[in-house]
Design a protein around this motif. Structure first.
Motif, PDB file in Angstrom:
ATOM      1  N   ALA A 169       0.829  -1.140  -0.024  1.00 57.29           N
ATOM      2  CA  ALA A 169      -0.084  -0.066   0.132  1.00 57.29           C
ATOM      3  C   ALA A 169       0.801   1.252   0.057  1.00 57.29           C
ATOM      4  N   VAL A 170       1.691   1.241   1.066  1.00 52.57           N
ATOM      5  CA  VAL A 170       2.719   2.391   0.836  1.00 52.57           C
ATOM      6  C   VAL A 170       3.736   2.623  -0.438  1.00 52.57           C
ATOM      7  N   VAL A 171       3.831   1.427  -1.053  1.00 53.73           N
ATOM      8  CA  VAL A 171       4.661   1.688  -2.660  1.00 53.73           C
ATOM      9  C   VAL A 171       3.572   2.402  -3.597  1.00 53.73           C
ATOM     10  N   LEU A 172       2.427   1.686  -3.617  1.00 56.24           N
ATOM     11  CA  LEU A 172       1.394   2.141  -4.574  1.00 56.24           C
ATOM     12  C   LEU A 172       1.178   3.483  -4.382  1.00 56.24           C
ATOM     13  N   CYS A 179       8.787  -6.452 -12.591  1.00 55.93           N
ATOM     14  CA  CYS A 179       7.418  -6.034 -12.481  1.00 55.93           C
ATOM     15  C   CYS A 179       6.866  -7.582 -12.699  1.00 55.93           C
ATOM     16  N   GLY A 180       6.955  -8.213 -13.688  1.00 58.30           N
ATOM     17  CA  GLY A 180       6.310  -9.654 -13.885  1.00 58.30           C
ATOM     18  C   GLY A 180       6.356 -10.377 -12.794  1.00 58.30           C
ATOM     19  N   PHE A 181       7.492 -10.651 -12.356  1.00 55.27           N
ATOM     20  CA  PHE A 181       7.638 -11.421 -11.079  1.00 55.27           C
ATOM     21  C   PHE A 181       7.175 -10.864  -9.726  1.00 55.27           C
ATOM     22  N   ALA A 182       6.970  -9.709  -9.469  1.00 56.73           N
ATOM     23  CA  ALA A 182       6.194  -8.928  -8.529  1.00 56.73           C
ATOM     24  C   ALA A 182       4.736  -9.322  -8.753  1.00 56.73           C
ATOM     25  N   ALA A 183       4.422  -9.306  -9.929  1.00 57.61           N
ATOM     26  CA  ALA A 183       2.931  -9.451 -10.162  1.00 57.61           C
ATOM     27  C   ALA A 183       2.556 -11.039  -9.964  1.00 57.61           C
ATOM     28  N   ILE A 241       2.259   0.016 -12.739  1.00 59.02           N
ATOM     29  CA  ILE A 241       3.544   0.822 -12.542  1.00 59.02           C
ATOM     30  C   ILE A 241       4.376   0.583 -13.742  1.00 59.02           C
ATOM     31  N   TYR A 242       4.527  -0.519 -14.273  1.00 57.01           N
ATOM     32  CA  TYR A 242       5.384  -0.741 -15.483  1.00 57.01           C
ATOM     33  C   TYR A 242       4.719   0.256 -16.739  1.00 57.01           C
ATOM     34  N   GLY A 243       3.535   0.035 -17.062  1.00 52.78           N
ATOM     35  CA  GLY A 243       2.891   0.622 -17.960  1.00 52.78           C
ATOM     36  C   GLY A 243       2.960   2.198 -17.863  1.00 52.78           C
ATOM     37  N   VAL A 284      -5.259   7.381  -9.455  1.00 55.98           N
ATOM     38  CA  VAL A 284      -6.418   7.548  -8.487  1.00 55.98           C
ATOM     39  C   VAL A 284      -6.650   6.243  -8.269  1.00 55.98           C
ATOM     40  N   GLY A 285      -6.684   5.255  -9.111  1.00 60.54           N
ATOM     41  CA  GLY A 285      -6.979   3.709  -8.936  1.00 60.54           C
ATOM     42  C   GLY A 285      -5.909   3.146  -8.026  1.00 60.54           C
ATOM     43  N   LEU A 286      -4.586   3.613  -8.387  1.00 58.16           N
ATOM     44  CA  LEU A 286      -3.658   2.998  -7.435  1.00 58.16           C
ATOM     45  C   LEU A 286      -3.782   3.502  -6.074  1.00 58.16           C
ATOM     46  N   ILE A 287      -4.059   4.609  -5.801  1.00 56.18           N
ATOM     47  CA  ILE A 287      -4.200   5.203  -4.468  1.00 56.18           C
ATOM     48  C   ILE A 287      -5.390   4.511  -3.898  1.00 56.18           C
TER      49      ILE A 287
END
Length: 246
Positions: free
Chosen positions: A103-106, A133-137, A153-155, A230-233
């Protein structure tokens, strides 16, 4: 089937589909938590994956030319490596800690992008970023069914256009969701009840996907990425709530 429950499922699936079709992600914020209010989680989860497959297929039939095939393929391949780690994480680490950190990262990333304090971006695909990013996903998907945030984040860093962003995410989500559905089938969780709810909700899924495409076309340039942030937040806030910080 209880008519009130069926109506609840149809409305939730329609709303989740509209969100996903409009910006390319975010339906997980709505679908499973709200579905689980009226139906068992082991029915809600595979139903949400069937919906994901359907949305991705419809979007790709219309916008396949916008897909960054190499990016989607590399992200998906890295995801397969991350899923076992996510399953281990689910067992070994307190979920509240992981969700709070995510959550903090996003939220930090989204606010940074919104305020333009950092203008760092990727001018082309970078193997390390793709793999990371793929690995984290995969890790987040294996642990909590939340593949989306690292991909978003990658996009955002790649500065894909709105059409490329939406289509490429669907190019990732389609095979990832098919693999997930296969897992539910092997585990005996793809039961007739899941299929019945899906068939009942299907007309609404189609309408919401097409309506979402219309809304998507009205969101241009910077406005689209503001909505993404906004969606990420919102996802970050929900995660903080799940972690017990709100």
């Amino acid at each position: 089937m209880d008519h009130a429950v069926v109506a609840h499922v149809v409305v939730v699936v329609f709303l989740a589909t509209l969100i996903r079709s409009s910006i390319g992600f975010g339906e997980a914020l709505v679908a499973v938590p709200l579905l689980a209010l009226r139906i068992p989680v082991d029915v809600a989860a595979p139903l949400a994956v069937l919906v994901s497959i359907t949305i991705a297929a419809i979007v790709l039939l219309q916008d396949w030319r916008e897909v960054h095939v190499r990016s989607a393929g590399s992200l998906f391949a890295s995801t397969l490596v991350g899923i076992p780690v996510g399953l281990w994480l689910l067992i070994a680490v307190d979920a509240r800690i992981v969700k709070a950190l995510l959550a903090v990262v996003l939220i930090t990333f989204a606010i940074t992008m919104l305020t333009r304090r950092v203008r760092f971006h990727l001018d082309r695909d970078r193997p390390l970023w793709l793999a990371g990013c793929g690995f984290a996903a995969g890790v987040l998907g294996g642990a909590y069914g939340m593949n989306g945030p690292p991909l978003v984040i990658y996009g955002s860093l790649r500065r894909w256009s709105a059409a490329q962003f939406r289509a490429t995410l669907q190019g990732y989500f389609l095979p990832a969701s098919v693999v997930g559905m296969l897992g539910y089938w092997l585990a005996g969780l793809w039961v007739p009840t899941v299929t019945r709810y899906f068939v009942i909700a299907l007309p609404g899924i189609i309408v919401a996907t097409l309506l979402g495409r219309m809304l998507h076309r009205r969101i241009r340039g910077d406005a689209f990425f503001r909505w993404v942030c906004v969606g990420l937040i919102l996802i970050g806030v929900v995660l903080l709530g799940q972690a017990g910080f709100t």
